[in-house]
Write a protein that holds these residues in place. Structure first.
Motif, mmCIF file in Angstrom:
data_model
loop_
_atom_site.group_PDB
_atom_site.id
_atom_site.type_symbol
_atom_site.label_atom_id
_atom_site.label_comp_id
_atom_site.label_asym_id
_atom_site.label_seq_id
_atom_site.Cartn_x
_atom_site.Cartn_y
_atom_site.Cartn_z
ATOM 1 N N ALA A 1 0.816 -1.214 0.000
ATOM 2 C CA ALA A 1 0.000 0.000 0.000
ATOM 3 C C ALA A 1 0.855 1.272 0.000
ATOM 4 N N PRO A 2 1.728 1.425 -1.013
ATOM 5 C CA PRO A 2 2.589 2.603 -0.981
ATOM 6 C C PRO A 2 1.860 3.908 -1.279
ATOM 7 N N HIS A 3 0.715 3.834 -1.950
ATOM 8 C CA HIS A 3 -0.004 5.046 -2.336
ATOM 9 C C HIS A 3 -1.388 5.099 -1.711
ATOM 10 N N THR A 4 -1.449 4.886 -0.400
ATOM 11 C CA THR A 4 -2.722 4.993 0.295
ATOM 12 C C THR A 4 -2.552 5.818 1.561
ATOM 13 N N ALA A 5 -3.668 6.378 1.995
ATOM 14 C CA ALA A 5 -3.741 7.053 3.293
ATOM 15 C C ALA A 5 -4.934 6.428 4.003
ATOM 16 N N VAL A 6 -4.735 6.020 5.238
ATOM 17 C CA VAL A 6 -5.795 5.411 6.033
ATOM 18 C C VAL A 6 -6.211 6.414 7.095
#
Length: 134
Positions: A92-97
């Motif tokens: 998940a390098p391009h996610t924001a949780v």
């Protein structure tokens, strides 16, 4: 002498966010966010200010530590403390949780800031579940 008048720039940058419609089955990605930089301290307040009110107060944000600039473990945003976490998950390098206690968790695709508008728009539409022709 010719003077070119330019409209004033907005005092706050426009949030580039596209969210999936509510309802239906749970989704792996709840929408897409296209920040203007990888400076979390600058970008996060803009994002949080533009989220739907029903999401409640986001108390925690997790981003990829290798992608975003270094910063503190917490920041004060809109009258609340937000805990910042960095992960190194290759999946998940391009996610924001985003986490809001008692309200839920939302996973956003992060479109890299240097992406062109022509490339960003289809990514954002797909993350929001909008058909390519709609």
């Amino acid at each position: 002498m010719t003077i070119a008048l330019h409209p004033p720039l907005p005092s706050h940058p426009v949030l580039r966010l596209r969210l999936a419609p509510r309802g239906g089955l749970p989704r792996f990605i709840d929408g897409a966010w296209w920040p203007r930089s990888y400076d979390l301290l600058a970008e996060l307040p803009i994002l949080l200010a533009g989220l739907p009110r029903e999401w409640g107060d986001v108390a925690g944000v997790t981003v990829n530590g290798a992608t975003w600039s270094a910063g503190p473990g917490r920041m004060f945003v809109a009258g609340q403390v937000v805990r910042l976490r960095r992960n190194s998950a290759a999946s998940a390098p391009h996610t924001a949780v985003l986490l809001a206690p008692g309200r839920g968790r939302w996973d956003l695709l992060v479109v890299p800031p240097d992406t062109t508008p022509q490339a960003a728009e289809p990514l954002m539409a797909a993350a929001a579940g909008i058909p390519a022709d709609g």
